[in-house]
Design a protein around this motif. Structure first.
Motif, PDB file in Angstrom:
ATOM      1  N   THR A 107       8.416   0.447   6.028  1.00 29.69           N
ATOM      2  CA  THR A 107       7.081   0.728   6.561  1.00 29.69           C
ATOM      3  C   THR A 107       6.772   2.217   6.638  1.00 29.69           C
ATOM      4  O   THR A 107       5.652   2.586   6.971  1.00 29.69           O
ATOM      5  CB  THR A 107       6.917   0.119   7.969  1.00 29.69           C
ATOM      6  OG1 THR A 107       7.930   0.659   8.822  1.00 29.69           O
ATOM      7  CG2 THR A 107       7.043  -1.403   7.924  1.00 29.69           C
ATOM      8  N   THR A 108       7.763   3.061   6.333  1.00 28.65           N
ATOM      9  CA  THR A 108       7.558   4.508   6.400  1.00 28.65           C
ATOM     10  C   THR A 108       8.039   5.155   5.101  1.00 28.65           C
ATOM     11  O   THR A 108       8.861   4.564   4.375  1.00 28.65           O
ATOM     12  CB  THR A 108       8.356   5.130   7.572  1.00 28.65           C
ATOM     13  OG1 THR A 108       9.757   4.994   7.304  1.00 28.65           O
ATOM     14  CG2 THR A 108       7.994   4.476   8.908  1.00 28.65           C
ATOM     15  N   PRO A 109       7.572   6.364   4.819  1.00 27.87           N
ATOM     16  CA  PRO A 109       8.074   7.068   3.628  1.00 27.87           C
ATOM     17  C   PRO A 109       9.596   7.259   3.652  1.00 27.87           C
ATOM     18  O   PRO A 109      10.249   7.166   2.615  1.00 27.87           O
ATOM     19  CB  PRO A 109       7.341   8.414   3.684  1.00 27.87           C
ATOM     20  CG  PRO A 109       6.067   8.102   4.394  1.00 27.87           C
ATOM     21  CD  PRO A 109       6.450   7.082   5.439  1.00 27.87           C
ATOM     22  N   ASP A 165       0.836  -1.207   0.000  1.00 28.91           N
ATOM     23  CA  ASP A 165       0.000   0.000   0.000  1.00 28.91           C
ATOM     24  C   ASP A 165       0.865   1.250   0.000  1.00 28.91           C
ATOM     25  O   ASP A 165       0.590   2.210  -0.727  1.00 28.91           O
ATOM     26  CB  ASP A 165      -0.940   0.017   1.212  1.00 28.91           C
ATOM     27  CG  ASP A 165      -2.048  -1.018   1.113  1.00 28.91           C
ATOM     28  OD1 ASP A 165      -2.321  -1.496  -0.009  1.00 28.91           O
ATOM     29  OD2 ASP A 165      -2.648  -1.340   2.158  1.00 28.91           O
ATOM     30  N   LEU A 166       1.919   1.250   0.811  1.00 28.03           N
ATOM     31  CA  LEU A 166       2.839   2.392   0.870  1.00 28.03           C
ATOM     32  C   LEU A 166       3.540   2.578  -0.473  1.00 28.03           C
ATOM     33  O   LEU A 166       3.627   3.696  -0.987  1.00 28.03           O
ATOM     34  CB  LEU A 166       3.873   2.205   1.984  1.00 28.03           C
ATOM     35  CG  LEU A 166       4.975   3.258   2.076  1.00 28.03           C
ATOM     36  CD1 LEU A 166       4.388   4.625   2.408  1.00 28.03           C
ATOM     37  CD2 LEU A 166       6.019   2.854   3.104  1.00 28.03           C
ATOM     38  N   VAL A 167       4.002   1.494  -1.046  1.00 29.13           N
ATOM     39  CA  VAL A 167       4.695   1.575  -2.330  1.00 29.13           C
ATOM     40  C   VAL A 167       3.744   2.086  -3.401  1.00 29.13           C
ATOM     41  O   VAL A 167       4.077   3.006  -4.158  1.00 29.13           O
ATOM     42  CB  VAL A 167       5.294   0.204  -2.732  1.00 29.13           C
ATOM     43  CG1 VAL A 167       5.867   0.255  -4.143  1.00 29.13           C
ATOM     44  CG2 VAL A 167       6.357  -0.216  -1.733  1.00 29.13           C
ATOM     45  N   GLN A 168       2.555   1.523  -3.465  1.00 26.57           N
ATOM     46  CA  GLN A 168       1.578   1.923  -4.486  1.00 26.57           C
ATOM     47  C   GLN A 168       1.217   3.396  -4.358  1.00 26.57           C
ATOM     48  O   GLN A 168       1.262   4.135  -5.337  1.00 26.57           O
ATOM     49  CB  GLN A 168       0.306   1.061  -4.372  1.00 26.57           C
ATOM     50  CG  GLN A 168      -0.766   1.401  -5.388  1.00 26.57           C
ATOM     51  CD  GLN A 168      -0.359   1.058  -6.806  1.00 26.57           C
ATOM     52  OE1 GLN A 168       0.247   0.032  -7.048  1.00 26.57           O
ATOM     53  NE2 GLN A 168      -0.660   1.921  -7.742  1.00 26.57           N
ATOM     54  N   HIS A 190       7.612  -1.457  -9.460  1.00 28.30           N
ATOM     55  CA  HIS A 190       8.283  -2.741  -9.712  1.00 28.30           C
ATOM     56  C   HIS A 190       9.548  -2.886  -8.860  1.00 28.30           C
ATOM     57  O   HIS A 190       9.772  -3.932  -8.255  1.00 28.30           O
ATOM     58  CB  HIS A 190       8.626  -2.883 -11.189  1.00 28.30           C
ATOM     59  CG  HIS A 190       9.449  -4.090 -11.487  1.00 28.30           C
ATOM     60  ND1 HIS A 190       8.930  -5.365 -11.464  1.00 28.30           N
ATOM     61  CD2 HIS A 190      10.758  -4.227 -11.771  1.00 28.30           C
ATOM     62  CE1 HIS A 190       9.888  -6.226 -11.729  1.00 28.30           C
ATOM     63  NE2 HIS A 190      11.014  -5.560 -11.926  1.00 28.30           N
ATOM     64  N   THR A 191      10.381  -1.855  -8.812  1.00 26.93           N
ATOM     65  CA  THR A 191      11.653  -1.983  -8.091  1.00 26.93           C
ATOM     66  C   THR A 191      11.466  -1.981  -6.583  1.00 26.93           C
ATOM     67  O   THR A 191      12.197  -2.674  -5.872  1.00 26.93           O
ATOM     68  CB  THR A 191      12.648  -0.869  -8.481  1.00 26.93           C
ATOM     69  OG1 THR A 191      12.062   0.405  -8.223  1.00 26.93           O
ATOM     70  CG2 THR A 191      13.049  -0.980  -9.937  1.00 26.93           C
ATOM     71  N   LEU A 192      10.497  -1.228  -6.083  1.00 32.79           N
ATOM     72  CA  LEU A 192      10.351  -1.113  -4.632  1.00 32.79           C
ATOM     73  C   LEU A 192       9.421  -2.163  -4.031  1.00 32.79           C
ATOM     74  O   LEU A 192       9.539  -2.475  -2.846  1.00 32.79           O
ATOM     75  CB  LEU A 192       9.902   0.293  -4.258  1.00 32.79           C
ATOM     76  CG  LEU A 192      10.948   1.368  -4.584  1.00 32.79           C
ATOM     77  CD1 LEU A 192      10.405   2.750  -4.296  1.00 32.79           C
ATOM     78  CD2 LEU A 192      12.249   1.123  -3.832  1.00 32.79           C
ATOM     79  N   SER A 193       8.529  -2.720  -4.814  1.00 31.68           N
ATOM     80  CA  SER A 193       7.632  -3.742  -4.267  1.00 31.68           C
ATOM     81  C   SER A 193       8.370  -5.050  -4.004  1.00 31.68           C
ATOM     82  O   SER A 193       7.925  -5.861  -3.199  1.00 31.68           O
ATOM     83  CB  SER A 193       6.438  -3.973  -5.188  1.00 31.68           C
ATOM     84  OG  SER A 193       6.864  -4.493  -6.427  1.00 31.68           O
TER      85      SER A 193
END
Length: 180
Positions: free
Chosen positions: A52-54, A25-28, A42-45
């Motif tokens: 868990t944080t920005p 959810d955070l990545v999206q 793609h790279t961060l998921s």
């Protein structure tokens, strides 16, 4: 009894894998307005590590950028050995630019890991400046290939464009940070 043990092993492995993966959810939500949203997601998921944080996501993006830039630097080092005389100068200059990018990205990661409330604006300015400089280096690297034709130019452009995309996304995620 064996079924219970098997169940607990599966549960432990699953929960540790979930804890080590970024929050989708955070990545999206963070990547949807990035410069290259599909590359960002793609790279961060699939990033390995807790996110868990920005701030952790921005650090992950910088780590991805460092990894890609380091691989591009290694590629350029190998390419220098095979390049013809005309290509060698452009490859050598590009390799130097990408090495500088890696250094700037590493400084950025260090700064993001040590964010403090009392120096936050200064640290963010440093991080943004260094990532912007890394992007400029990547762009300058490609400029050196305007006079070079063929497969070398194509291969370098593909590698460096990939690095530039993840670096641009990292800058976007850094710019979204609003507090330590």
């Amino acid at each position: 009894m064996a079924v219970c043990i098997f169940f607990f092993i599966i549960l432990a492995l699953t929960s540790s894998a979930i804890m080590a993966s970024p929050s989708l959810d955070l990545v999206q939500s963070s990547c949807e307005d990035a410069t290259f949203p599909k590359v960002c997601f793609h790279t961060l998921s699939v990033f390995k590590g807790p996110v868990t944080t920005p701030r952790e996501l921005a650090q992950a993006a910088i780590k991805v950028s460092i990894s890609r830039a380091t691989k591009a630097s290694d590629f350029l080092s190998e390419l220098q050995k095979e390049a013809n005389r005309r290509e060698k100068g452009a490859v050598k200059d590009c390799a130097s630019q990408i090495e500088d990018s890696v250094d700037e990205l590493r400084k950025t990661l260090g700064e993001l890991k040590e964010l403090r409330r009392d120096t936050f604006k200064w640290q963010m300015s440093n991080a943004e400046t260094w990532v912007s400089a890394a992007l400029t280096n990547e762009d300058t690297c490609l400029d050196g290939f305007k006079e070079v034709d063929g497969q070398v130019r194509s291969d370098v452009k593909r590698k460096i464009t990939n690095v530039a995309k993840v670096t641009s996304n990292a800058l976007y995620l850094i710019n979204r940070l609003d507090r330590p």
